[in-house]
Design a protein around this motif. Structure first.
Motif, PDB file in Angstrom:
ATOM      1  N   THR A   8       0.857  -1.184   0.000  1.00 59.26           N
ATOM      2  CA  THR A   8       0.000   0.000   0.000  1.00 59.26           C
ATOM      3  C   THR A   8       0.893   1.234   0.000  1.00 59.26           C
ATOM      4  OG1 THR A   8      -0.096   0.023   2.427  1.00 59.26           O
ATOM      5  CG2 THR A   8      -1.826  -1.185   1.251  1.00 59.26           C
ATOM      6  N   VAL A   9       0.376   2.317  -0.564  1.00 59.81           N
ATOM      7  CA  VAL A   9       1.171   3.534  -0.686  1.00 59.81           C
ATOM      8  C   VAL A   9       0.286   4.743  -0.416  1.00 59.81           C
ATOM      9  CG1 VAL A   9       0.793   3.687  -3.178  1.00 59.81           C
ATOM     10  CG2 VAL A   9       2.790   4.790  -2.180  1.00 59.81           C
ATOM     11  N   THR A  10       0.857   5.741   0.262  1.00 59.68           N
ATOM     12  CA  THR A  10       0.163   6.998   0.550  1.00 59.68           C
ATOM     13  C   THR A  10       0.817   8.110  -0.253  1.00 59.68           C
ATOM     14  OG1 THR A  10      -0.351   6.282   2.805  1.00 59.68           O
ATOM     15  CG2 THR A  10      -0.492   8.643   2.347  1.00 59.68           C
ATOM     16  N   ARG A  11       0.012   8.876  -0.962  1.00 67.45           N
ATOM     17  CA  ARG A  11       0.521   9.998  -1.738  1.00 67.45           C
ATOM     18  C   ARG A  11       0.417  11.281  -0.909  1.00 67.45           C
ATOM     19  NH1 ARG A  11       0.387   9.059  -7.706  1.00 67.45           N
ATOM     20  NH2 ARG A  11      -0.393   6.951  -8.057  1.00 67.45           N
ATOM     21  N   HIS A  12       1.454  12.099  -0.977  1.00 67.07           N
ATOM     22  CA  HIS A  12       1.502  13.344  -0.201  1.00 67.07           C
ATOM     23  C   HIS A  12       1.490  14.584  -1.085  1.00 67.07           C
ATOM     24  CE1 HIS A  12       2.307  10.929   3.361  1.00 67.07           C
ATOM     25  NE2 HIS A  12       3.207  10.268   2.646  1.00 67.07           N
ATOM     26  N   GLY A  13       1.396  14.418  -2.388  1.00 62.82           N
ATOM     27  CA  GLY A  13       1.279  15.555  -3.288  1.00 62.82           C
ATOM     28  C   GLY A  13       2.618  16.145  -3.702  1.00 62.82           C
TER      29      GLY A  13
END
Length: 365
Positions: free
Chosen positions: A158-163
């Motif tokens: 899983t991956v979280t995008r921070h912009g």
């Protein structure tokens, strides 16, 4: 490595410029996978992204070569009704290995364009491990130019995008794996459209998201081959007892790319201690000289043995694997030691406390 297209209508044109890290007993690469869309004679097909519910879906724009509003842009793309499209689309794909040499590429993209800022693709990632989190910065490309975005993962599932963390036009960002002087640091490469040539800058941040204190530290050297056009940062720096080692790339006036090494101060990496004159690597093998973009070696990923020195320092005998792209088509491996990289950076120059920082940024060893 066999790489499956992200859409059955696509064709993989290259898997290159890999980011690299270790995760448990695996070596992981994040490949830049570039794809196009074959077309029948008399037609143009380009890969595009449709955005649905916060995610990107790969699709194809297929138009007639002589349709109203269609303007071909040689091999780079096409304009349709005033909207520009590129001939290729890149995403990031995960590859796994137990030995660091033989890799299996996953079938699905790990990071695919998901916002309009990524409409033309996501490219050339770097991976920096901090504690149990792996921070992934990558180049996001759209009609507004190229910028640098940030994502994170702890499990590579899983991956979280921070912009976006560095706005257009900025790329070749690498994060330092430890604080320097109480702040996080990064190398970045803003584009120069006016005076000067594209150079390597440092920046600092309290949280990895907001960046300031921008300083130009390395500029292209006119008298050094492969630096006639521009330079840019490579993989995240390695910490040694002598300072931070950075493997960076240079581009010649004729378009060829080579790799160099610089040594930066441990506490203040905006101070350059030494910088190699001779390339660490330059295009020599056939696969580095002939391809989609000839005469290119470009690195943004490396792995190394576990550090055994104090404060995370790598000893001179530590083994380093440099994963690099050749000719914007293939992924390759070169091996060295920390001692080899230190030698490639050249002798350390004593720095007077009162010496202007500007002189450091143009110093040639």
């Amino acid at each position: 490595m066999d790489v499956r297209p992200s859409n059955p209508a696509y064709r993989v044109r290259g898997a290159f410029n890999p980011a690299a890290t270790t995760f448990g007993d695996e070596v992981l690469l994040l490949l830049r996978v570039a794809e196009d869309a074959p077309a029948e004679p008399g037609r143009i097909a380009v890969p595009i992204v449709r955005f649905e519910d916060g995610r990107g879906v790969p699709d194809v724009l297929n138009v007639g070569l002589h349709d109203p509003g269609v303007v071909p842009r040689d091999t780079r793309g096409v304009a349709v009704d005033g909207v520009e499209y590129l001939s290729t689309l890149s995403h990031l794909r995960l590859a796994r290995s137990r030995d660091g040499v033989n890799f299996t590429v996953e079938d699905e993209p790990f990071l695919f364009p998901s916002t309009p800022a990524e409409r033309f693709g996501v490219e050339d990632a770097r991976i920096t491990r901090i504690a149990d989190t792996y921070w992934i910065n990558y180049t996001a490309v759209s009609g507004d130019g190229w910028c640098t975005a940030l994502a994170s993962t702890r499990d590579f599932r899983t991956v979280t995008r921070h912009g976006v963390i560095f706005p257009p036009s900025n790329k070749d960002v690498s994060l330092f794996p430890a604080r320097c002087g109480g702040l996080w640091r990064a190398l970045h490469r803003p584009n120069n459209d006016g005076f000067g040539k594209a150079s390597i800058w440092t920046a600092s941040s309290p949280d990895l998201f907001s960046w300031g204190d921008h300083r130009c530290i390395l500029r292209p050297r006119a008298d050094v081959p492969y630096e006639g056009a521009k330079i840019g940062g490579g993989p995240p720096c390695l910490l040694t007892a002598e300072g931070w080692l950075q493997v960076y790339h240079g581009k010649s006036a004729t378009g060829a790319y080579a790799l160099f090494v610089a040594l930066l101060d441990r506490d203040d990496p905006s101070i350059v201690l030494s910088r190699g004159v001779e390339p660490l690597m330059e295009p020599e093998e056939d696969y580095e000289r002939e391809g989609f973009f000839p005469n290119v070696v470009f690195a943004n990923g490396l792995t190394h043995d576990q550090p055994s020195g104090p404060d995370g320092e790598l000893p001179p005998e530590a083994h380093v694997r440099l994963y690099y792209g050749a000719c914007d088509g293939t992924s390759c491996l070169a091996e060295a030691t920390v001692a080899d990289l230190l030698a490639a950076a050249g002798p350390v120059r004593p720095v007077a406390v009162t010496e202007p920082r500007e002189e450091l940024s143009v110093f040639t060893v």
